[in-house]
Design a protein around this motif. Structure first.
Motif, PDB file in Angstrom:
ATOM      1  N   ARG A  54       2.029   9.726  -4.835  1.00  9.72           N
ATOM      2  CA  ARG A  54       0.689  10.039  -5.367  1.00  9.72           C
ATOM      3  C   ARG A  54      -0.217  10.634  -4.277  1.00  9.72           C
ATOM      4  NH1 ARG A  54       1.734   4.869  -7.504  1.00  9.72           N
ATOM      5  NH2 ARG A  54       1.978   4.870  -9.789  1.00  9.72           N
ATOM      6  N   VAL A  55      -0.003  10.161  -3.020  1.00  8.63           N
ATOM      7  CA  VAL A  55      -0.866  10.597  -1.913  1.00  8.63           C
ATOM      8  C   VAL A  55       0.027  11.114  -0.792  1.00  8.63           C
ATOM      9  CG1 VAL A  55      -2.668   9.850  -0.292  1.00  8.63           C
ATOM     10  CG2 VAL A  55      -2.479   8.738  -2.515  1.00  8.63           C
ATOM     11  N   VAL A 103       0.848  -1.204   0.000  1.00 10.45           N
ATOM     12  CA  VAL A 103       0.000   0.000   0.000  1.00 10.45           C
ATOM     13  C   VAL A 103       0.878   1.246   0.000  1.00 10.45           C
ATOM     14  CG1 VAL A 103      -1.654   1.361   1.354  1.00 10.45           C
ATOM     15  CG2 VAL A 103      -1.995  -1.104   1.069  1.00 10.45           C
ATOM     16  N   ARG A 104       1.888   1.234   0.887  1.00  9.87           N
ATOM     17  CA  ARG A 104       2.787   2.398   0.949  1.00  9.87           C
ATOM     18  C   ARG A 104       3.489   2.611  -0.392  1.00  9.87           C
ATOM     19  NH1 ARG A 104       4.538   0.600   6.131  1.00  9.87           N
ATOM     20  NH2 ARG A 104       3.570   1.847   7.765  1.00  9.87           N
ATOM     21  N   SER A 105       3.938   1.487  -0.989  1.00  9.28           N
ATOM     22  CA  SER A 105       4.673   1.576  -2.254  1.00  9.28           C
ATOM     23  C   SER A 105       3.789   2.142  -3.358  1.00  9.28           C
ATOM     24  CB  SER A 105       5.183   0.187  -2.668  1.00  9.28           C
ATOM     25  OG  SER A 105       6.033  -0.325  -1.670  1.00  9.28           O
ATOM     26  N   LEU A 106       2.524   1.653  -3.431  1.00  7.20           N
ATOM     27  CA  LEU A 106       1.616   2.088  -4.493  1.00  7.20           C
ATOM     28  C   LEU A 106       1.192   3.546  -4.324  1.00  7.20           C
ATOM     29  CD1 LEU A 106      -0.626  -1.119  -4.693  1.00  7.20           C
ATOM     30  CD2 LEU A 106       0.916  -0.292  -6.468  1.00  7.20           C
ATOM     31  N   ALA A 107       1.085   3.987  -3.037  1.00  4.07           N
ATOM     32  CA  ALA A 107       0.602   5.345  -2.781  1.00  4.07           C
ATOM     33  C   ALA A 107       1.714   6.385  -2.807  1.00  4.07           C
ATOM     34  CB  ALA A 107      -0.108   5.385  -1.431  1.00  4.07           C
ATOM     35  N   ALA A 108       2.950   5.910  -2.744  1.00  6.28           N
ATOM     36  CA  ALA A 108       4.081   6.837  -2.660  1.00  6.28           C
ATOM     37  C   ALA A 108       4.067   7.788  -3.859  1.00  6.28           C
ATOM     38  CB  ALA A 108       5.386   6.049  -2.628  1.00  6.28           C
ATOM     39  N   GLU A 123       0.524  11.474   5.350  1.00  5.40           N
ATOM     40  CA  GLU A 123      -0.462  11.332   6.442  1.00  5.40           C
ATOM     41  C   GLU A 123      -1.680  10.558   5.957  1.00  5.40           C
ATOM     42  OE1 GLU A 123       1.474  14.251   5.341  1.00  5.40           O
ATOM     43  OE2 GLU A 123      -0.375  15.405   5.558  1.00  5.40           O
ATOM     44  N   THR A 124      -2.044  10.830   4.694  1.00  9.58           N
ATOM     45  CA  THR A 124      -3.213  10.133   4.149  1.00  9.58           C
ATOM     46  C   THR A 124      -2.926   8.640   4.015  1.00  9.58           C
ATOM     47  OG1 THR A 124      -3.695  12.145   2.928  1.00  9.58           O
ATOM     48  CG2 THR A 124      -4.926  10.178   2.278  1.00  9.58           C
ATOM     49  N   VAL A 125      -1.667   8.327   3.615  1.00  7.57           N
ATOM     50  CA  VAL A 125      -1.287   6.905   3.510  1.00  7.57           C
ATOM     51  C   VAL A 125      -1.456   6.226   4.863  1.00  7.57           C
ATOM     52  CG1 VAL A 125       0.602   5.298   3.051  1.00  7.57           C
ATOM     53  CG2 VAL A 125       0.338   7.331   1.630  1.00  7.57           C
ATOM     54  N   GLU A 126      -1.002   6.913   5.901  1.00  6.91           N
ATOM     55  CA  GLU A 126      -1.120   6.315   7.247  1.00  6.91           C
ATOM     56  C   GLU A 126      -2.581   6.086   7.618  1.00  6.91           C
ATOM     57  OE1 GLU A 126       1.227   4.939   9.102  1.00  6.91           O
ATOM     58  OE2 GLU A 126       2.410   5.434   7.322  1.00  6.91           O
TER      59      GLU A 126
END
Lengths: 439, 310
Positions: free
Chosen positions: A180-181, A173-178, A184-187
């Motif tokens: 791009r988001v 999830v972290r890798s895909l969102a890096a 804080e939103t990733v967390e």
């Protein structure tokens, strides 16, 4: 206490604790538990040598999407500090010798460190050398399919490979969102729900109640409740065996010509009860000593302990009296045990309402159960823990219990005296009530 | 003031009246027989004396005072339903019994050991009760009854299970207690022992008192009644020389030891027989009208009472 009652107390206590059956039961049980634990330990140690946890998993990323992080990735979610501390202590005590269990806990606590490999062959070679516990292959079409191939060194349902899947999910999830988001939103995506629960306190205000607080308040009442139920079950056999001895040996008439039935009953109850409680105390000390340390470490309220102890003692006397009096109605040991079992179940009745009492410790059901002598001890102990008791309910219920013990002893002595003089005849219920009325 | 007074005592179980307005008194230094057929109410009466059961009506006084828990220690009781703690050592059982009867101090076991020695059971003191024979257990039970030197001793069928030698030991023990001025209530079905040991008796049948008095009085009272109602023949014992069988009114003659036991025709009195014998010049050095056995009186009373109740 009258002198003759004390003579009976001493005889029953010393006579019981010197019996081989009592000694074997008391000291044999912890030895048995110790042996059992020892065998598990040995098997665990052997398993640990074969399946030592690595805390690492290999990743072969053909899709080129994984952003490896420094240090291990955790499973996520919140583990209460007390629970984490307790698990740390458990691992420290058990060490790596606890084998797969220790590996599981270690993975849960520390998370998994993901190590990149260029090819599957290299990763599988590392797996074969036990440098890593599992290999995950992210195929080139991962974004289209979401499928991942896992190589797991163990078939266990709690293998390192399976436990590492939750941390891997977070890593992906972290890798895909890096980029791009926002971080804080990733967390928040990873951990969107951290609930803080507020409930009504004794003064009506909304207060926060965490897990530790719950353990602190309910641990002692629940502990005493369990001890009460166990001690009644354990002692009922000893009590009934003790009173059936006089009936079976036909010695009761001589005894009753020397001491009145109430003093005899009280003496037997205290002597045999003390032997039963001593047995329980030895078991707790020998087998559950670490649990005691854990509970003691939670800074318990002395008032709760004192109150629970008072309810425990009164309940033990009440149920002991009832078990003894009805036990003698039987014509043989089996009958006697069954009559005694009835009261053990009656004592446990409030446990059926546990959920209701925890939800509404001040509710109608809890209050009614509190004033019924048979259900009062367990109910009150649980309610005190749940902070659902008005101050006046404590002296009231203690007084009701004390009065019940006195009345039970009074009526039980009449039943006891007459029933013990009957040999081979099972009394009817009307007969029992008539004995209770007769002086 | 009698040492033990039973005054108009009543005890009922539902519709069954086990003891029905029974009264009697017993004094120190006498052996008092409590007789009656099975189910007559003897055990209920004894249990009331022992304060194990309470009477529905009437009074039980010990030394003029209502019987209370404190009187437990003054009484030694050997019940018909006998028992000992089978898994315990003999000396420990006696120590427990003694302490429950108010004995104190470290010498209870020493006294128990001395009593066991006197009864020939000294070497069994440290053995478990279950290792003893029935007769030995009976003796241990008797020691337990008397260890605390009670003023009142209640013995319910004390000879059951004893061989003749041990029965004699117990008889001597009872005689000894009597000499010491103790009050002994003896309940038994063995009429020969009642005749041998008891000064006075009370007989209960269907809860009621049907006989009460000295053994001699009762025998005298019932000898005539038995002759009248059941045609029982008189029997005389004669020590002398002559043809007793040829005398008028003689039914049969039996030699017993050096004496003759002469059964007379119904209606012939001992006085008539003696007059005939002396009139015919028979030499007589001893003459005695044989007493009516208590057993016959017992059976007669129970039978008559049963017929009346029916």
């Amino acid at each position: 206490m009258k002198g003759k009652t004390w003579i009976v107390v001493r005889r029953e206590f010393w006579g019981t604790v010197r019996r081989p059956s009592w000694l074997i039961g008391t000291f044999g049980m912890p030895v048995f538990v110790g042996l059992y634990a020892g065998i598990i330990f040995l098997i665990g140690s052997a398993a640990a040598k074969m399946d030592k946890p690595t805390g690492k998993a290999g990743v072969v990323d053909h899709a080129g999407i994984v952003r490896f992080e420094q240090g291990p990735s955790s499973m996520g979610g919140e583990i209460p500090a007390e629970a984490k501390q307790a698990m740390d202590t458990a691992i420290a005590m058990a060490g790596s010798s606890a084998g797969p269990a220790a590996g599981m806990v270690k993975t849960l606590l520390s998370g998994t460190q993901f190590v990149p490999f260029a090819t599957e062959d290299e990763a599988l070679a590392a797996l074969a050398r036990k440098e890593i516990g599992a290999v995950y292959v992210v195929p080139a079409d991962y974004l289209a399919t979401g499928k991942i191939v896992a190589y797991d060194a163990s078939e266990s349902i709690l293998s390192e490979g399976k436990l590492a899947q939750a941390p891997l999910r977070r890593l992906l999830v972290r890798s895909l969102a890096a980029d791009r988001v926002a971080p804080e939103t990733v967390e928040r995506i990873l951990d969107p729900l951290q609930v803080k629960t507020l409930t009504r306190g004794p003064e009506g205000a909304w207060v926060e109640r965490g897990v530790a607080e719950l353990i602190r308040r309910l641990g002692v009442p629940l502990g005493f409740t369990m001890m009460l139920l166990i001690s009644i079950l354990v002692s009922s056999g000893t009590l009934i065996q003790g009173v059936s001895e006089e009936k079976e040996n036909r010695v009761i008439e001589v005894i009753l010509s020397s001491i009145d039935a109430r003093s005899l009953l009280l003496g037997k109850l205290l002597g045999l009860g003390a032997a039963g409680l001593l047995q329980l105390a030895i078991w707790l000390t020998m087998a559950l000593f670490p649990l005691f340390l854990f509970v003691a470490g939670l800074a318990l309220s002395p008032m709760i302990v004192v109150l629970c102890l008072a309810y425990f003692v009164l309940a033990f006397l009440l149920f002991g009296t009832l078990i003894t009096a009805t036990g003698v109605l039987g014509t043989n040991a089996k009958d006697m045990q069954q009559y005694g079992m009835f009261w053990s179940i009656a004592c446990a009745v409030p446990m059926f309402f546990l959920e209701i009492m925890l939800r509404e410790p001040n509710g109608t059901a809890a209050r009614i159960l509190s004033i019924i002598p048979l259900t009062s001890p367990v109910t009150m102990m649980l309610r005190i823990g749940a902070r659902g008791v008005a101050w006046w309910e404590i002296p009231l219920t203690l007084a009701i219990l004390a009065l019940s013990v006195w009345l039970a002893l009074r009526f039980a002595a009449r039943v006891f005296r007459t029933a013990l003089l009957m040999y081979g005849k099972r009394p009817t219920i009307p007969e029992v009530f008539r004995w209770m009325r007769q002086a | 003031m009698p040492q033990l007074l039973i005054d108009d005592v009543v005890k009922a179980y539902d519709a069954t009246v086990a003891v029905d307005h029974v009264s009697f008194e017993v004094n120190g230094g006498e052996v008092f027989g409590l007789l009656g057929p099975n189910g007559a109410g003897k055990s209920t009466l004894i249990r009331m004396v022992m304060d194990i059961l309470r009477p529905d009506a009437g009074r039980i006084l010990v030394n003029g005072q209502p019987s209370t828990g404190a009187d437990h220690d003054k009484v030694g009781y050997l019940p018909e339903e006998r028992g000992l703690y089978r898994k315990q050592k003999v000396i420990d059982v006696l120590d427990y019994f003694g302490r429950l009867k108010g004995m104190k101090g470290p010498d209870v076991k020493a006294k128990a050991q001395a009593a066991l020695d006197r009864m020939g059971l000294g070497e069994w003191a440290k053995k478990k009760v279950e290792a003893l024979s029935k007769g030995m257990q009976q003796k241990v039970q008797i020691i337990g009854t008397l260890l605390h030197e009670p003023e009142i001793v209640v013995l319910d069928e004390p000879f059951t299970g004893l061989d003749p030698v041990n029965a004699r030991v117990v008889k001597e023990l009872i005689a000894d207690l009597k000499r010491q001025g103790r009050l002994i209530v003896l309940s038994t079905h063995q009429m020969d022992q009642v005749e041998e040991l008891c000064d006075r008796i009370v007989m209960i049948d269907r809860g009621k008192r049907v006989l009460y008095g000295t053994v001699r009085q009762i025998k005298r009272q019932y000898a005539e009644e038995l002759r009248r109602t059941s045609g029982r023949a008189n029997v005389v014992v004669v020590d002398g020389e002559g043809d007793f069988a040829g005398l008028p009114g003689v039914l049969s003659v039996e030699a017993v030891g050096g004496e003759s036991r002469v059964t007379l025709d119904p209606g012939v009195s001992p006085e008539t027989f003696l007059a005939h014998a002396l009139g015919r010049g028979v030499s007589i050095s001893r003459f005695e009208a044989a007493p009516t056995p208590l057993e016959e009186i017992f059976i007669h009373v129970v039978t008559t009472n049963g017929a009346a109740a029916a």
